[in-house]
Design an enzyme around this catalytic site. Structure first.
Site, PDB file in Angstrom:
ATOM      1  N   ASP A  70      -6.858 -13.740  40.294  1.00  0.00           N
ATOM      2  CA  ASP A  70      -5.792 -14.661  40.707  1.00  0.00           C
ATOM      3  C   ASP A  70      -6.175 -15.371  42.009  1.00  0.00           C
ATOM      4  O   ASP A  70      -7.056 -14.916  42.746  1.00  0.00           O
ATOM      5  CB  ASP A  70      -4.468 -13.887  40.893  1.00  0.00           C
TER       6      ASP A  70
ATOM      7  N   GLU B  12       2.922 -12.029  39.286  1.00  0.00           N
ATOM      8  CA  GLU B  12       1.608 -11.813  39.909  1.00  0.00           C
ATOM      9  C   GLU B  12       1.555 -10.445  40.589  1.00  0.00           C
ATOM     10  O   GLU B  12       0.563  -9.719  40.482  1.00  0.00           O
ATOM     11  CB  GLU B  12       1.314 -12.927  40.922  1.00  0.00           C
TER      12      GLU B  12
ATOM     13  N   THR C 210      -6.734 -22.942  40.819  1.00  0.00           N
ATOM     14  CA  THR C 210      -8.006 -22.222  40.889  1.00  0.00           C
ATOM     15  C   THR C 210      -8.159 -21.333  39.651  1.00  0.00           C
ATOM     16  O   THR C 210      -9.238 -21.274  39.035  1.00  0.00           O
ATOM     17  CB  THR C 210      -8.089 -21.370  42.180  1.00  0.00           C
TER      18      THR C 210
ATOM     19  N   GLY D   6       2.316 -17.398  45.843  1.00  0.00           N
ATOM     20  CA  GLY D   6       3.606 -17.848  45.324  1.00  0.00           C
ATOM     21  C   GLY D   6       3.840 -19.339  45.465  1.00  0.00           C
ATOM     22  O   GLY D   6       4.925 -19.830  45.164  1.00  0.00           O
TER      23      GLY D   6
ATOM     24  N   GLY E  75       2.868 -21.467  43.564  1.00  0.00           N
ATOM     25  CA  GLY E  75       3.216 -21.934  42.218  1.00  0.00           C
ATOM     26  C   GLY E  75       4.475 -21.277  41.674  1.00  0.00           C
ATOM     27  O   GLY E  75       4.881 -21.546  40.540  1.00  0.00           O
TER      28      GLY E  75
HETATM   29  C1  5RP Z   1       0.933 -19.130  42.270  1.00  0.00           C
HETATM   30  C2  5RP Z   1      -0.029 -18.636  43.280  1.00  0.00           C
HETATM   31  C3  5RP Z   1      -1.361 -19.315  43.345  1.00  0.00           C
HETATM   32  O1  5RP Z   1      -2.357 -18.366  43.189  1.00  0.00           O
HETATM   33  C4  5RP Z   1      -1.489 -19.995  44.681  1.00  0.00           C
HETATM   34  O2  5RP Z   1      -0.390 -20.869  44.849  1.00  0.00           O
HETATM   35  C5  5RP Z   1      -2.809 -20.790  44.777  1.00  0.00           C
HETATM   36  O3  5RP Z   1      -2.749 -21.876  43.916  1.00  0.00           O
HETATM   37  P1  5RP Z   1      -3.960 -22.896  43.761  1.00  0.00           P
HETATM   38  O4  5RP Z   1      -5.077 -22.149  43.129  1.00  0.00           O
HETATM   39  O5  5RP Z   1      -3.389 -23.987  42.882  1.00  0.00           O
HETATM   40  O6  5RP Z   1      -4.313 -23.401  45.138  1.00  0.00           O
HETATM   41  O7  5RP Z   1       0.210 -17.718  44.013  1.00  0.00           O
HETATM   42  O8  5RP Z   1       2.174 -18.505  42.372  1.00  0.00           O
END
Ligand code: 5RP
Length: 217
Positions: free
Chosen positions: A81, A103, A31, A95, A97
C-alpha cells in the site's frame, strides 16, 4: 523524473515482494494503481487479492485478478500500500484516498506491510499532510470539537462518503511529534472509526522511489 514516473518505478519494485500463487493484500491510491498495472503486466500469477477499497477491487478484477473477502483468507503474508507521509521509523499518515479503515484492517491482518512511496512523501515529523479520520456521520461535530481541543483544525471532506458509509474529517495543524500517543488518544474518541495514523502498526518496509532508484527503509 516526475512524480508519476517515480510512482511507476516503486510500483514495479514492489513486485519483488509478491510470491506466485499467494493471496496478497492490496491498498488504494495512484501509487498502488501503478503496482496493480505492473502486477498484471508481469505475468506473475497470484491466487487472489484482498482489496482495501471498491476502487482497487474494480482495477484488480479488470486485470483478471480474483478479489476475495478477508474473512475467507485468514492472515496474509504481504500487504502492499501507499502513504501520504512516512517518517524515519516507517510510521505513516494514510487516508488521502479515504480508504484508511479497510487499509488498517488489511495491514493488521498481514505479516509484512510493504509501503510504496515516492521521495516527496518523506518527512522528519508527521503532520504536514492533514490527518484523515473516518467518523460515524452522527459524531462528526462531536469529534471535530474534540480534535480542536487536541490542537487540530478539522475540515469536513464534504460530499465524500467512505466505502463503509461514513464521513472523513481532515485534521490540519495537529502536533504529531508523538504519533503513537496521538493514535491511541484519537482511537479512544467515541465516533471515530479509524485514525489515519499508522504508528502503532507501522510499515515493515518502505520502498522509496528517488531520482537514483528505489531505496529501502
Ligand atoms: C488511500 C491512501 C493512499 O495510500 C495515500 O493517499 C497515497 O495515495 P497516492 O499513492 O495516490 O499518493 O492512504 O486512502
Amino acid at each position: 523524473m516526475n512524480q508519476s514516473q517515480l510512482k511507476r518505478l516503486v510500483g514495479t519494485a514492489a513486485l519483488e515482494h509478491v510470491r506466485p500463487d499467494s493471496i496478497i493484500g492490496v491498498g488504494t491510491g495512484s501509487t498502488v494503481n501503478c503496482f496493480i498495472e505492473a502486477l498484471i503486466n508481469s505475468g506473475i500469477r497470484i491466487e487472489a487479492a484482498v482489496s482495501s477499497s471498491e476502487a482497487t477491487s474494480v482495477l484488480l478484477r479488470a486485470g483478471g485478478i480474483e478479489v476475495v473477502d478477508l474473512n475467507q483468507t485468514g492472515g496474509l503474508d504481504v500487504y502492499i500500500d501507499g502513504a501520504d507521509e512516512f517518517d524515519a521509523h516507517r510510521r505513516l499518515v494514510k487516508g488521502g484516498g479515504g480508504a484508511l479503515t479497510r487499509e488498517k484492517i488489511v495491514a493488521a491482518a498481514s505479516k509484512t506491510f510493504v509501503c510504496i512511496a515516492d521521495q516527496t512523501k518523506r518527512v522528519n515529523v508527521l503532520g504536514a499532510f492533514p490527518l484523515p479520520l473516518e467518523v460515524i456521520p452522527l459524531a462528526r461535530s462531536l469529534v471535530a470539537r474534540k480534535m480542536v481541543a487536541l490542537g487540530g483544525r478539522p475540515q469536513w471532506r464534504e460530499g465524500f462518503t467512505t466505502d463503509n458509509g461514513n464521513w472523513i474529517l481532515d485534521i490540519h495543524n495537529l502536533d504529531l511529534v508523538d504519533p503513537v500517543r496521538m493514535e491511541k488518544t484519537i482511537n479512544n474518541l467515541a465516533g471515530v472509526v479509524t485514525c489515519g495514523l499508522f504508528a502503532l502498526r507501522p510499515a515493515d518496509l518502505v520502498l522509496i522511489a528517488t531520482e537514483d532508484g528505489v531505496e529501502q527503509l
